[in-house]
Scaffold this active site. Structure first.
Site, PDB file in Angstrom:
ATOM      1  N   HIS A  25     105.410  30.829 -37.880  1.00 50.87           N
ATOM      2  CA  HIS A  25     106.005  31.850 -37.020  1.00 50.87           C
ATOM      3  C   HIS A  25     104.959  32.898 -36.659  1.00 50.87           C
ATOM      4  CE1 HIS A  25     110.236  31.074 -38.645  1.00 50.87           C
ATOM      5  NE2 HIS A  25     109.529  30.648 -39.666  1.00 50.87           N
ATOM      6  N   TYR A  26     105.217  33.678 -35.608  1.00 49.06           N
ATOM      7  CA  TYR A  26     104.583  34.993 -35.535  1.00 49.06           C
ATOM      8  C   TYR A  26     105.638  36.034 -35.863  1.00 49.06           C
ATOM      9  CZ  TYR A  26     106.047  35.645 -30.520  1.00 49.06           C
ATOM     10  OH  TYR A  26     106.735  35.778 -29.337  1.00 49.06           O
ATOM     11  N   THR A  27     105.151  37.226 -36.284  1.00 47.13           N
ATOM     12  CA  THR A  27     106.105  38.239 -36.724  1.00 47.13           C
ATOM     13  C   THR A  27     106.850  38.877 -35.550  1.00 47.13           C
ATOM     14  OG1 THR A  27     104.268  39.805 -36.732  1.00 47.13           O
ATOM     15  CG2 THR A  27     104.905  38.838 -38.862  1.00 47.13           C
ATOM     16  N   GLU A  95     104.926  33.594 -41.922  1.00 48.90           N
ATOM     17  CA  GLU A  95     104.918  34.549 -40.811  1.00 48.90           C
ATOM     18  C   GLU A  95     103.475  34.996 -40.573  1.00 48.90           C
ATOM     19  OE1 GLU A  95     107.120  35.740 -38.708  1.00 48.90           O
ATOM     20  OE2 GLU A  95     109.075  35.230 -39.572  1.00 48.90           O
ATOM     21  N   HIS A 137     108.209  27.661 -34.980  1.00 49.69           N
ATOM     22  CA  HIS A 137     109.610  28.073 -34.889  1.00 49.69           C
ATOM     23  C   HIS A 137     110.218  27.652 -33.547  1.00 49.69           C
ATOM     24  CE1 HIS A 137     112.657  31.495 -35.955  1.00 49.69           C
ATOM     25  NE2 HIS A 137     113.175  30.303 -36.089  1.00 49.69           N
ATOM     26  N   ASP A 147     107.877  31.609 -30.797  1.00 46.38           N
ATOM     27  CA  ASP A 147     106.758  31.729 -31.719  1.00 46.38           C
ATOM     28  C   ASP A 147     106.395  30.409 -32.397  1.00 46.38           C
ATOM     29  OD1 ASP A 147     109.347  32.162 -33.086  1.00 46.38           O
ATOM     30  OD2 ASP A 147     108.186  32.614 -34.880  1.00 46.38           O
TER      31      ASP A 147
HETATM   32 ZN   LIG Z   1     109.984  32.825 -36.041  1.00 50.51          ZN
END
Ligand SMILES: [Zn+2]
Length: 246
Positions: A25-27, A95, A137, A147
């Site tokens: 993911h990215y945050t 993340e 994600h 993301d």
């Molecule tokens: Zn995510």
């Protein structure tokens, strides 16, 4: 470097479920601190849900441990990949700090990507996670998520043995063949995406963010179709049981 900041947001994994999926993911928050606070918040303001992940990687490569791998962290939400739903029970979530499309999406620094690669390799060494189940994600929730996005270096990770990348397949073709979207939808399903029959473009955009990053436009053009076919072949080769392989 690894630090600990344990999140209260986790529960038991379902009995008998293997850990066979890795979700990146990215945050999508303005700062790393805001993301850490959110991922550890036991009582977020309504209507926000309690969320968490197993690890967070800052832009300078600093890694935070938030949830033990044997516990179920709450990072993926409603999701689907290759026949399985709600993937939190069977996955590890990382993340990666980046403001994301909402707050100023920017390249992931080399130090951060090196830390992500090291962390992924350690996780892959501990659990039976096949390359086809290293996902973003947006791959598993394409109707809701973008993301880690089209700036994320999936090709570089694959060069380190993390996930799949179709080397030397030209993705630049822009012609739109007749019936292209129908072919694309079938290939997306073979790869493992959740495909909405009424709108396969949603999953196609997720595919492009991951495997045809130079143009993310939801068009089933010849470049996208070439990459789709190559990825479907890679995934199916990866899915051959060991007893049948070569
Ligand atoms: Zn995510």
């Amino acid at each position: 470097m690894i630090r600990e900041r344990w999140s209260p947001n986790h529960d038991a994994r379902p009995d008998g479920t293997p850990i066979d999926t890795l979700v990146l993911h990215y945050t999508g928050m303005q700062t790393a601190k805001a993301a850490l606070d959110r991922l550890c918040d036991i009582d977020p303001p309504a209507p926000l849900p309690r969320v968490s992940c197993h690890y967070l990687v800052e832009e300078d490569g600093l890694i935070w441990k938030l949830v033990p791998e044997e516990r179920r962290a709450w990072h993926a939400g409603a999701s689907f990949w290759r026949g399985h739903e709600t993937l939190n029970g069977r996955s590890i979530g990382i993340e990666i700090v980046n403001p994301g499309h909402e707050w100023g999406y920017r390249p992931f620094p080399a130090l951060q990507m090196a830390a992500v690669a090291d962390l992924c390799l350690e996780i892959l060494g501990r659990h039976p996670i096949p390359a086809r189940n290293v996902v973003g994600h947006s791959d598993i929730a394409p109707d809701r998520k973008q993301d880690p996005g089209e700036l994320f270096d999936w090709e570089g990770l694959a060069a380190n043995g993390i996930g799949l990348w179709p080397a030397e397949v030209d993705g630049s073709g822009a012609e739109r063949p007749e019936g292209g979207m129908v072919r694309a939808a079938a290939l997306l399903k073979r790869i493992g995406y959740p495909v909405d029959p009424a709108n396969p473009r949603i999953a196609l955009v997720a595919f492009q963010r991951r495997w045809r990053q130079e143009r993310v436009d939801g068009e089933a053009d010849t470049g996208t179709l070439a990459r789709l076919e190559a990825v479907a072949r890679l995934i199916e080769a990866d899915a051959v049981p060991e007893s049948l392989a070569g």
